[in-house]
Design a protein around this motif. Structure first.
Motif, short mmCIF file in Angstrom:
data_model
loop_
_atom_site.label_atom_id
_atom_site.label_comp_id
_atom_site.label_asym_id
_atom_site.label_seq_id
_atom_site.Cartn_x
_atom_site.Cartn_y
_atom_site.Cartn_z
N VAL A 211 0.77 -1.07 0.00
CA VAL A 211 0.06 -0.02 0.07
C VAL A 211 0.96 1.29 0.10
CG1 VAL A 211 -1.69 1.11 1.30
CG2 VAL A 211 -1.62 -1.37 1.50
N PHE B 15 0.95 5.29 0.11
CA PHE B 15 0.48 6.60 0.18
C PHE B 15 1.43 7.74 0.75
CE2 PHE B 15 0.10 6.36 4.58
CZ PHE B 15 -0.04 5.04 5.00
N VAL C 283 3.43 0.41 2.81
CA VAL C 283 2.80 -0.53 4.29
C VAL C 283 2.63 -1.85 3.28
CG1 VAL C 283 1.12 -1.13 5.86
CG2 VAL C 283 1.81 1.09 5.33
N PHE D 110 -7.89 -4.77 2.13
CA PHE D 110 -7.69 -3.44 1.70
C PHE D 110 -8.85 -3.27 0.93
CE2 PHE D 110 -6.46 -4.48 -2.45
CZ PHE D 110 -5.92 -5.76 -2.40
N GLY D 111 -8.80 -1.87 0.75
CA GLY D 111 -9.85 -1.24 0.01
C GLY D 111 -11.19 -0.67 0.53
N GLU D 112 -11.40 -1.12 1.82
CA GLU D 112 -12.41 -0.89 2.82
C GLU D 112 -12.68 0.49 3.16
OE1 GLU D 112 -9.55 -1.20 4.07
OE2 GLU D 112 -9.34 -0.13 5.78
N MET D 113 -11.53 1.64 3.17
CA MET D 113 -11.72 2.89 3.62
C MET D 113 -12.88 3.55 2.73
SD MET D 113 -7.92 3.55 4.78
CE MET D 113 -8.00 5.32 5.42
N ALA D 114 -12.67 3.44 1.57
CA ALA D 114 -13.46 4.31 0.71
C ALA D 114 -14.74 3.77 0.60
CB ALA D 114 -12.95 4.17 -0.95
N ARG E 258 -10.37 6.47 -3.39
CA ARG E 258 -9.19 5.48 -2.97
C ARG E 258 -8.25 6.34 -2.22
NH1 ARG E 258 -11.46 0.78 -2.33
NH2 ARG E 258 -12.04 -0.45 -4.28
N THR E 259 -7.86 6.10 -1.23
CA THR E 259 -6.76 7.06 -0.34
C THR E 259 -5.31 6.30 -0.49
OG1 THR E 259 -6.73 5.34 1.66
CG2 THR E 259 -8.39 7.22 1.61
N ALA E 260 -4.95 5.53 -1.12
CA ALA E 260 -3.82 4.89 -1.66
C ALA E 260 -3.84 4.03 -3.01
CB ALA E 260 -3.30 3.91 -0.20
N VAL F 35 -2.59 0.21 -4.09
CA VAL F 35 -2.16 -0.90 -3.80
C VAL F 35 -1.88 -1.87 -5.04
CG1 VAL F 35 -2.99 -2.97 -2.65
CG2 VAL F 35 -4.03 -0.93 -2.13
N ARG G 223 -5.76 3.04 10.27
CA ARG G 223 -5.09 3.45 8.97
C ARG G 223 -5.30 4.98 8.54
NH1 ARG G 223 -7.04 -2.15 5.41
NH2 ARG G 223 -5.49 -3.43 6.53
N GLU H 226 -2.74 6.68 10.48
CA GLU H 226 -1.19 6.46 9.63
C GLU H 226 -1.16 7.75 8.45
OE1 GLU H 226 0.03 2.83 8.86
OE2 GLU H 226 -1.07 1.89 10.71
N HIS H 227 -2.35 7.73 7.98
CA HIS H 227 -2.36 8.90 7.15
C HIS H 227 -1.93 10.23 7.31
CE1 HIS H 227 -3.77 6.88 3.23
NE2 HIS H 227 -4.08 5.85 4.08
P1 CMP Z 1 -9.06 2.45 0.05
O1 CMP Z 1 -9.08 3.87 0.46
O2 CMP Z 1 -10.57 1.97 -0.22
O3 CMP Z 1 -8.12 2.03 -0.94
C1 CMP Z 1 -6.74 1.89 -0.66
C2 CMP Z 1 -6.47 1.00 0.54
O4 CMP Z 1 -5.34 0.73 0.96
C3 CMP Z 1 -7.39 1.45 1.71
O5 CMP Z 1 -8.77 1.51 1.39
C4 CMP Z 1 -6.85 0.65 2.77
O6 CMP Z 1 -7.52 -0.57 2.53
C5 CMP Z 1 -5.37 0.49 2.35
N1 CMP Z 1 -4.76 1.40 3.34
C6 CMP Z 1 -4.71 2.61 3.25
N2 CMP Z 1 -3.93 2.95 4.31
C7 CMP Z 1 -3.32 1.96 4.83
C8 CMP Z 1 -2.46 1.70 5.97
N3 CMP Z 1 -1.86 2.80 6.62
N4 CMP Z 1 -2.19 0.50 6.32
C9 CMP Z 1 -2.76 -0.64 5.74
N5 CMP Z 1 -3.50 -0.33 4.56
C10 CMP Z 1 -3.88 0.96 4.08
#
Ligand code: CMP
Length: 383
Positions: free
Chosen positions: A305, A307, A312, A320-324, A331-333, A335, A372, A375-376
């Motif tokens: 991942v 960002f 990471v 992963f991919g759950e945040m959005a 998407r925040t990052a 992968v 997560r 961490e961002h």
């Molecule tokens: P999403 O934003 O949907 O798409 C990118 C994904 O990367 C994000 O969801 C998380 O699942 C994963 N991700 C983002 N930041 C971190 C982190 N600090 N550690 C692990 N996974 C992350």
């Protein structure tokens, strides 16, 4: 070597490259030997060509014999733990082992008891049955036929009934006009078979008007009757493939620790919502800023991942991919797969259904997403 033999016995070619290559080699040998035998039957080969075809035949027999011995040895050493004589009997009783035996035995029988060309050709072509071991389609067909046997028997019975009734009717209608063709019910049955199967050779046709009308009706019924087994087999095939896909997804879901606490019913529900997906090493699975329509669970493999300035690593069992999906944002990052990965994909709709039905799962996912996010934020401050 030990693991190779175990995989060979368990027919698990995908687990070991050497096993997969070996199976492909045996497959090629069987195809080569079959083509060689077929070519042997065409006339006009000169001496060198015949000698070459014989050589192919002997080489194939040697390879297939080696394969047979290897399988017996592997079964004794790595199959069920029973004494060798019983292991050999068990091996011989397996249907696929019978095909292995059929692939080699005729060669040796015909060697000591030379028979005519026909016996040679049939004996050598029997090798082809060995491909049953390598053909999932053939195995699926066997499973479907066994499972649908009641429906197939019913269709066969109806077809037989129609054949007897129509042939008897045609015998009564046509026997005076054409005693040489419809003089008995068995004779009329030839017309019945040719008409019902819609082959229509045209060698036996009704001469009377009534006979022609009956012929037309029987031909139409034949079309309907022969569609029956075909549709039974087609739907059986569809069901079987769906069942196998479901089993594969089930076993993958059961491997993800995040779902470990779920009961069998919930896992079954999840398995119907998740879709397996493979990712090549280096493949970008998620691109930062993209709109989200699904999330992923890692069954095997590693992803990275990325960002801002941070990287990471996530490994099997992580998601992963759950945040959005949780906060409905891009998407925040990014992968990227670091190794070949087996993933399970959960669509936005499936995600909503799962988290709505299981508050515990939702809370756990939100907790990890929150970590997560922190961490961002930390990364942004550092930058
Ligand atoms: P999403 O934003 O949907 O798409 C990118 C994904 O990367 C994000 O969801 C998380 O699942 C994963 N991700 C983002 N930041 C971190 C982190 N600090 N550690 C692990 N996974 C992350």
């Amino acid at each position: 070597m030990r693991a190779f033999l175990t995989d060979l016995v368990n027919d698990a070619p995908d687990r070991r490259l050497s096993c997969a290559i070996y199976r492909k080699f045996i497959f090629a040998v069987v195809i080569g030997a079959t083509v060689g035998t077929a070519l042997e039957t065409s006339p006009g080969h000169d001496e060198p060509a015949l000698a070459f075809l014989k050589l192919v035949d002997w080489a194939a027999a040697a390879v297939l014999t080696f394969d047979y011995v290897l399988r017996v040895a592997a079964f004794i050493g790595h199959g069920p733990s029973v004494p060798p004589p019983r292991a050999i009997v068990r091996f011989l009783l397996q249907p696929l082992s019978l095909f292995d035996l059929l692939a080699v035995a005729p060669f040796y029988i015909l060697l000591v008891a030379p028979a005519g060309t026909e016996a040679h050709v049939v004996g050598e072509l029997l090798r082809f049955v060995k491909l049953a071991r390598y053909s999932p389609a053939l195995q699926t067909l066997t499973v479907v036929i066994v499972r649908e046997r009641r429906a197939l028997e019913a269709a066969l019975f109806l077809t037989g009934l129609l054949l007897v009734v129509s042939s008897t009717a045609m015998y009564l209608i046509e026997r005076d006009a054409q005693p040489d063709r419809f003089g008995s019910i068995p004779q009329a049955m030839w017309w019945g078979i040719v008409t019902l199967t819609t082959i229509g050779y045209g060698d036996v046709v009704p001469a009377t008007s009534v006979g022609k009308v009956v012929n037309g009706v029987v031909a139409l019924l034949g079309l309907i009757m022969f569609a029956l087994p075909a549709s039974i087999l087609a739907s059986g095939f569809g069901d079987e493939i769906h069942r196998r896909r479901f089993m594969v997804t089930w076993s993958l879901v059961a491997k993800v620790p995040f779902f470990a606490h779920l009961g069998a019913a919930r896992i079954a529900e999840l398995a119907s919502m998740l879709r397996p997906r493979a990712a090549e090493s280096g493949e970008v699975v998620i691109q930062v800023g993209d709109q989200a329509d699904c999330m992923y669970f890692i069954v095997t493999g590693d992803v990275e991942v990325t960002f801002a300035n941070t990287r990471v690593r996530l490994k099997d069992g992580d998601f992963f991919g759950e945040m959005a999906l949780i906060v409905d944002q891009p998407r925040t990052a990014t992968v990227t797969a670091r190794t070949p990965c087996n993933l399970l994909v959960l669509t936005r709709h499936g995600f909503r259904r799962i988290v709505d039905a299981d508050p515990g799962l939702r809370a756990e996912m939100e907790r990890i997403a929150e970590q997560r996010k922190i961490e961002h934020a930390r990364d942004a401050v550092d930058a």
